[in-house]
Enzyme design. Sequence first.
Site, short mmCIF file in Angstrom:
data_model
loop_
_atom_site.label_atom_id
_atom_site.label_comp_id
_atom_site.label_asym_id
_atom_site.label_seq_id
_atom_site.Cartn_x
_atom_site.Cartn_y
_atom_site.Cartn_z
CG PHE A 1 -1.78 1.13 1.15
CD1 PHE A 1 -3.11 0.96 0.70
CD2 PHE A 1 -1.50 2.50 1.70
CE1 PHE A 1 -3.93 2.10 0.42
CE2 PHE A 1 -2.35 3.79 1.56
CZ PHE A 1 -3.41 3.46 1.06
CB THR B 1 -0.18 25.96 -4.17
OG1 THR B 1 -0.59 25.66 -5.55
CG2 THR B 1 -0.19 27.15 -3.34
CG ASP C 1 5.46 3.91 1.60
OD1 ASP C 1 5.46 4.87 2.50
OD2 ASP C 1 4.54 3.88 0.89
CE LYS D 1 -0.62 5.62 7.62
NZ LYS D 1 -2.38 5.83 7.84
#
Lengths: 500, 500
Positions: free
Chosen positions: A217, A381, A326, A357
Amino acid sequence: MASSLLTRQLAISLQHNLRVAAPGSRYISKTATKTVSEFEYDAPCMKTTVPGPKSQELLRQLGEIQNTGAIHFFCNYEESRGNYLVDVDGNRMLDVYTQISSIPIGYNHPALLKVMTDPNNLSAFINRPALGILPPENFPDKLVESLLSVAPSGMTRVQTMACGSCSNENAFKSMFIWYRNKERGFTSPSEEDIGSCMINQSPGCPDLSILSFMGAFHGRTLGCLATTHSKAIHKLDIPSFDWPIAPFPKLQYPLEEFTRENAQEEARCLEEVEDLILQWRQKGKPVAGIVIEPIQAEGGDNHASPDFFIKLRNIARKHGSAFHVDEVQTGGGATGKFWAHEHWGLEDPADIVSFSKKMLTGGYFHRDELMPDKPYRIFNTWMGDPSKNLFLSEVLNVIRREKLLDQVTRSGEVLMQGLYALQRQYPHVLSRARGQGTFCAIDARTDATRDSIILKAKNKGVFLGSCGERSIRFRPALIFKEYHVHQLLNVLNDVLAEHK
Amino acid sequence: MASSLLTRQLAISLQHNLRVAAPGSRYISKTATKTVSEFEYDAPCMKTTVPGPKSQELLRQLGEIQNTGAIHFFCNYEESRGNYLVDVDGNRMLDVYTQISSIPIGYNHPALLKVMTDPNNLSAFINRPALGILPPENFPDKLVESLLSVAPSGMTRVQTMACGSCSNENAFKSMFIWYRNKERGFTSPSEEDIGSCMINQSPGCPDLSILSFMGAFHGRTLGCLATTHSKAIHKLDIPSFDWPIAPFPKLQYPLEEFTRENAQEEARCLEEVEDLILQWRQKGKPVAGIVIEPIQAEGGDNHASPDFFIKLRNIARKHGSAFHVDEVQTGGGATGKFWAHEHWGLEDPADIVSFSKKMLTGGYFHRDELMPDKPYRIFNTWMGDPSKNLFLSEVLNVIRREKLLDQVTRSGEVLMQGLYALQRQYPHVLSRARGQGTFCAIDARTDATRDSIILKAKNKGVFLGSCGERSIRFRPALIFKEYHVHQLLNVLNDVLAEHK
């Protein structure tokens, strides 16, 4: 007054006697040191079934605006403290899921309240800058003080982003840019590159790929989703990329009892990785990067050995692919080290490490070579949110001051021993207890059994999450102490006793 | 104390006499009403060239961590007020770029300070929830009070997200899910759908497409980037999807003087849109949705007529494609209406409207049919940030109380008249003045001339942005009054006088 909540919190009872609700083989905690508990409750306290009437009414209201099918209940965050999440019906639960593993030091930690009441911090909340063009004066200092103070080995560079998906998307982009610059020999892009990229065509938008693993994931935006393979509901109906997907080792637990079998399984997977890299090169879709979680979290808490990761890292280097670890779910201390990949013992573990997280801000660390060669290539941005860096600095201070990584290791050992005991006691229900630090999981016989255990535990005051097909995942905050583990295990024991 | 900054702000001089720095055809402002200015400065004030020595030192420091090539200077956000951005060298600039169009009511607005000092709000900042599973008690109320109070016509549903790219990624996903559900006749997905999606293959990951326009900007994550076609530097080296790209009308300005030519150009583009929809259907990559900005912003402030958008909307409906209006840059009031697409005068303008930037939270509104049929299809850990909704509520209160949309309309008229006057005066340098509200732009002869004008204006105290190949874009906050327009025009006049 801003300080009233703080005062109220600090005044909360210091009593921590574990209430023993029922007879049986119960864990009775010794009184713990008070550092964590000074601001929290002493035990769960349930008043209604969950969701209670107030949550149900709010579900109805929100249902007119959004799909609410994933909502468990509505929370009273103001009354939540430390490891205890309070819902709108006054139910107080021991939180072992922590907002999908994203609350590092519990609810309403006094250190975080202090960030809010420091007038020097106000403007960081009110005036969100476009960090890529107009950063605030203290931005370099805050990066050094927060993120760079926990930079993984070999990494002196970090890019903040707003969330986990954005972090991985931009990490992928960095790998693609790096890979193509290598291919071009670090010369300028051709006219054809520039013209074709504007219309999504090769060579400007090259057919590069990212190799990922079954069960992985990495997020849900379209780039990330092409590397996510944990549940069909995430991917169904969304167009994707033809990128290689390798098998992730299916290990037997406890790992130390199956070293030979597991080593064979890992060798099989690594062989497949090399095959896929060659196949995709032949297909004209070379693997620019390999992305992997140190523990596949959403996919069912699947572990692999340091040896597997070391060999995988070497395969990446051998084939000229970047290696992206990751750590969105594993990072921030829950495995007992700040980054889960530190358990591998490598000096040179990765080219990119992404996070979000529990780090409160998204982003990724990377090696020098992965820095984009030009401005505006990795850009958006906001590029993160400096107000989150302020909170992260305080979280890191608390982790160091209260030696929370040691706490995690101690609590994790108690948790694992407890899970092993439970699966010995209920072998027809539970299996495959596994974990690192408090980042633990155990499997139920079926998904229905798993869901039933989680539901019953919730109504007894312990809030848990699921992952994979039939796993319960434990994701407490870093302030989860031994006596919290005991509360958790006692409730699980009660649930399983009824289940028997 | 938290209130000291607020007190200091409220105590700032109420004087607003425009300082006239040089002789010539100058705008002299009447004294304006004081609502905005009570907390801001009265004029730019430059002390060094920009970037000044402190910014340069910080650039060096940050350069060891990140690529700093896009950074203009470092800011002192605490000292910035209203329309004036202060840098670390003490330079105070009139900000006509507002953090890439994302500061709605200026810097350090007292209403936003109040949000921070309200103790009821503290826990929303400290305890970031996973909104999709455990929302706070006030979440439905806050959505109604903030986002839904400005919902576009026909839309009662809204989904928050963290940033503009995530908003568009998830809006695209909603359109794909909706389209495939239609194709399946709203039956359950097949075993083949479910199996194939896990490995990125059709039919589970179908070959659907989103039609976008040349010059568009919809974000930089891989899904969004496949619909972005404004600058090569955004797209180079990043794999993409083979999705259809239609020409966006290249209109002549002022629009009212070229109605016949522009109508022809728009008809040509619409014809191409229909052709592309048919072509991509034949290719087996049907167009699930069309995405468009009401004004192409990043791509050069390209306008089209209401008639064009109405016809495009009808084409989408005719071919069964969803119609997604991306208001990330145009939304929030800068065109004089809250949403730029309200200028079209349609009852049924869109299926999805996405937002971010000046809305402070990302997200998208959508029609009932676009709601995902199951939980966890549109989902991520945070799904927005409730602390941003608190700020948005206050921003909306200020917009209403101070009638800022009327202010934008008035300031926009003055700005457009001023830009027309400038391009009459400097026809060899400036052309194509265009705008709606204060969402305006003008073209320079070349990109070098444009960059030089922006640089010189910065050193005279006006901070501007660029867009497209040779456009200057004006993106002031909603509190930009007529006398701020005059300050801007006077500086532009000075710059151009030197340029001549």
